[in-house]
Design a protein around this motif. Structure first.
Motif, PDB file in Angstrom:
ATOM      1  N   ARG A  44      40.736  53.283  37.934  1.00  0.00           N
ATOM      2  CA  ARG A  44      40.906  51.825  37.840  1.00  0.00           C
ATOM      3  C   ARG A  44      39.970  51.186  38.849  1.00  0.00           C
ATOM      4  NH1 ARG A  44      41.449  46.724  38.109  1.00  0.00           N
ATOM      5  NH2 ARG A  44      43.156  45.648  37.005  1.00  0.00           N
ATOM      6  N   SER A  47      39.543  45.150  41.401  1.00  0.00           N
ATOM      7  CA  SER A  47      39.553  43.943  40.578  1.00  0.00           C
ATOM      8  C   SER A  47      38.508  42.918  41.011  1.00  0.00           C
ATOM      9  CB  SER A  47      40.950  43.311  40.596  1.00  0.00           C
ATOM     10  OG  SER A  47      41.874  44.155  39.961  1.00  0.00           O
ATOM     11  N   TYR A  51      35.557  41.466  38.776  1.00  0.00           N
ATOM     12  CA  TYR A  51      35.432  40.027  38.556  1.00  0.00           C
ATOM     13  C   TYR A  51      33.992  39.557  38.749  1.00  0.00           C
ATOM     14  CZ  TYR A  51      36.432  35.018  38.911  1.00  0.00           C
ATOM     15  OH  TYR A  51      36.438  33.659  38.723  1.00  0.00           O
ATOM     16  N   ARG A 165      39.240  33.167  41.842  1.00  0.00           N
ATOM     17  CA  ARG A 165      40.095  33.955  40.948  1.00  0.00           C
ATOM     18  C   ARG A 165      41.441  33.285  40.661  1.00  0.00           C
ATOM     19  NH1 ARG A 165      40.641  40.005  42.767  1.00  0.00           N
ATOM     20  NH2 ARG A 165      41.971  39.931  40.907  1.00  0.00           N
ATOM     21  N   GLU A 253      47.953  46.417  30.233  1.00  0.00           N
ATOM     22  CA  GLU A 253      46.667  45.988  30.771  1.00  0.00           C
ATOM     23  C   GLU A 253      45.627  46.259  29.693  1.00  0.00           C
ATOM     24  OE1 GLU A 253      45.254  46.858  34.963  1.00  0.00           O
ATOM     25  OE2 GLU A 253      43.868  48.138  33.834  1.00  0.00           O
ATOM     26  N   HIS A 257      41.149  44.635  31.447  1.00  0.00           N
ATOM     27  CA  HIS A 257      41.943  44.816  32.664  1.00  0.00           C
ATOM     28  C   HIS A 257      42.757  43.588  33.066  1.00  0.00           C
ATOM     29  CE1 HIS A 257      40.397  48.805  33.296  1.00  0.00           C
ATOM     30  NE2 HIS A 257      39.161  48.352  33.203  1.00  0.00           N
ATOM     31  N   TYR A 258      42.976  42.672  32.153  1.00  0.00           N
ATOM     32  CA  TYR A 258      43.896  41.574  32.429  1.00  0.00           C
ATOM     33  C   TYR A 258      45.307  42.024  32.079  1.00  0.00           C
ATOM     34  CZ  TYR A 258      40.089  38.429  33.467  1.00  0.00           C
ATOM     35  OH  TYR A 258      39.004  37.841  34.062  1.00  0.00           O
ATOM     36  N   LEU A 348      43.659  39.786  36.831  1.00  0.00           N
ATOM     37  CA  LEU A 348      43.137  41.151  36.808  1.00  0.00           C
ATOM     38  C   LEU A 348      44.066  42.119  37.534  1.00  0.00           C
ATOM     39  CD1 LEU A 348      39.328  40.523  37.396  1.00  0.00           C
ATOM     40  CD2 LEU A 348      40.363  41.540  35.370  1.00  0.00           C
ATOM     41  N   ASP A 349      44.968  41.596  38.339  1.00  0.00           N
ATOM     42  CA  ASP A 349      46.039  42.392  38.942  1.00  0.00           C
ATOM     43  C   ASP A 349      47.358  41.816  38.454  1.00  0.00           C
ATOM     44  OD1 ASP A 349      44.096  43.628  40.843  1.00  0.00           O
ATOM     45  OD2 ASP A 349      44.095  41.602  41.678  1.00  0.00           O
ATOM     46  N   ASN A 352      48.436  39.110  41.185  1.00  0.00           N
ATOM     47  CA  ASN A 352      47.010  38.852  41.288  1.00  0.00           C
ATOM     48  C   ASN A 352      46.548  38.674  42.728  1.00  0.00           C
ATOM     49  OD1 ASN A 352      44.649  38.696  39.755  1.00  0.00           O
ATOM     50  ND2 ASN A 352      44.585  36.476  39.925  1.00  0.00           N
TER      51      ASN A 352
END
Length: 466
Positions: A44, A47, A51, A165, A253, A257-258, A348-349, A352
């Motif tokens: 993974r 993030s 981005y 973000r 996910e 990766h969102y 993305l997390d 987040n």
């Protein structure tokens, strides 16, 4: 759906403008062995690296040298030994061109570049490391002891990334909504599967199969349990029995990766017991009270308090609390039953940018995060703005160990009826969670597929066939 190279170029340009000078260091993630080097966990990418650079490959680093107006990705080309195991891939230059990066260098050049920047007196900005290999890497590159790295991470760099973000574009919101729909399918599979006699692991299996079938991964380890009072229970060890409440917290996910993040609570049998219905209805009332508070410019803290007050009112109605529910909520007595925060940012997390610090992500400058039990777990408190994507997730839990601790310490005796709680020690817990986006028109629920919420909807979902 993909993100265009123009988007990545604009993101980096905005970041450079925000910082103004210095060198921005991005450490990509590498493969991590589970029990030996070649048997790895699922890769993974970091993030923030994703981005700004969009490169979903291990063993990369990047710098944005604002003073020299350079954007460079450092990495090594695959050897024939690599290709035997991974197959042929584009070259590093070809990978980088997709996101508008023109210059690449071998990884061995990174330290040389950093040393040269330091010799010129450039500020080296880096983010708080959350992986052990990054801490070692930063020590090798910058000579900073791992114990000191989090404190010496660049606050201007953190704030600049957070300021970008936090605000999701329309394409990002569409990507998150895709993950929410797949997450809803995961939960609907659980409603159909849950019944007496099976094991938690069987429910987790059908839930995770949905994500896999869509070609996606999990946004976080699945929680699938009849012990819902344990907030993050990943064990999958219990057998489901008539009279249990089953709690599922699971999300997908997507390939971009969102994340999606949903929770559900349901009876193991066909119906809730009368006592479970009472708690579930109080919970739904708290959920609606929070949602009714959501509006542009209104602090998310207000939504949290609306849910807390409604829970205190409900507990008073059951004889488990006393006094003024508003006072009880503001004092923090509600946290005996609702010890976590109402929600958090999603992107993305699943939480987040949590690695960058909840204080920066969920709170305004000058708005201090509480250290009090209950309030300290609120990850998001700042006023809502267009572009925010977040969850709403009140819950009601009966945690015997917490009840015993507070009773022994005589906490909130003006609000809590400890003598009535013994009959509720075995209730466990429940919660529901939905995802919302703020647009210029207001706040909207994400997802084109409805997740069951009311008792009638829960019963209908359990009786549905696949």
């Amino acid at each position: 759906m993909t993100i265009s190279n123009e988007t990545y170029i604009k993101r980096r340009a905005q970041l450079k403008q925000c910082l103004g000078s210095g060198l921005l260091l991005f450490l990509g993630n590498g493969e991590v062995g589970m029990n030996y080097a070649d048997n790895t966990y699922r890769f993974r990418q970091d993030s923030s690296f994703l981005y700004f650079f969009g490169l979903d490959y291990p063993d990369l680093a990047a710098v944005i040298d604002i003073d020299e107006d350079k954007e460079i990705v450092f990495g090594n080309e695959l050897t024939i030994d690599d290709i035997v195991w991974t197959g042929l891939q584009p070259t590093l230059k070809e990978k980088c061109a997709v996101t508008g990066i023109r210059e690449t260098q071998p990884m061995s050049s990174l330290k040389t570049y950093i040393i040269r920047a330091q010799s010129k007196g450039q500020a080296i900005h880096f983010l708080p490391p959350y992986r052990g290999d990054h801490k070692v890497w930063l020590m090798e590159l910058l000579g900073i002891n791992p114990a000191e790295q989090a404190a010496r991470a660049s606050v201007p760099f953190i704030k600049a990334i957070v300021s970008q973000r936090l605000y999701k574009t329309d394409e990002e919101i569409r990507a998150i909504e895709e993950s929410v729909d797949i997450s809803t399918e995961m939960h609907l599979a659980a409603y159909r599967k849950v019944r007496p006699g099976i094991h938690e692991s069987e429910v987790a299996a059908v839930v995770e199969e949905v994500a896999c079938r869509h070609g996606n991964q999990l946004a976080f380890p699945t929680i699938a349990t009849v012990q819902g009072q344990v907030l993050h229970n990943h064990g999958f060890i219990h057998q489901l029995r008539e009279g249990d409440i089953f709690l599922l917290d699971a999300g997908a996910e997507t390939k971009m990766h969102y994340a999606g993040d949903l929770s559900s609570a349901m009876p193991v049998g066909d119906r809730f017991t009368e006592r479970q219905k009472e708690i579930y209805e109080i919970h739904l009332a708290s959920f609606q009270a929070a949602v009714d508070t959501l509006s542009i410019g209104v602090p998310f803290f207000d939504a949290h308090m609306a849910a807390a007050i409604k829970i205190a009112e409900g507990m008073k109605g059951l004889g488990l609390m006393k006094g003024d529910p508003v006072e009880a909520a503001h004092a923090g007595a509600y946290a005996l039953f609702f010890p976590c925060g109402l929600g958090h940012m999603v992107g993305l997390d699943v939480h987040n940018m949590e690695n960058l610090g909840e204080q920066y992500v969920g709170y305004l400058d000058g708005q201090q995060k509480s250290t009090q039990f209950g309030f300290k777990s609120l990850r998001l408190a700042r006023p809502l703005e267009p572009g925010f994507v977040f969850t709403v997730e009140p819950g009601i839990y009966f945690i015997p160990e917490l009840i015993d601790k507070w009773r022994a310490e005589h906490q909130f005796t003006d609000f809590i009826c400890y003598d009535r709680l013994d009959a509720w020690r075995d209730f466990t817990g429940l919660r529901n969670e939905l995802n919302y986006a703020v647009t210029s028109e207001g706040v909207r629920l994400l997802g084109t597929i409805k997740k069951p919420m009311t008792i009638e909807e829960v019963y209908a979902a359990k009786s549905a066939t696949a």
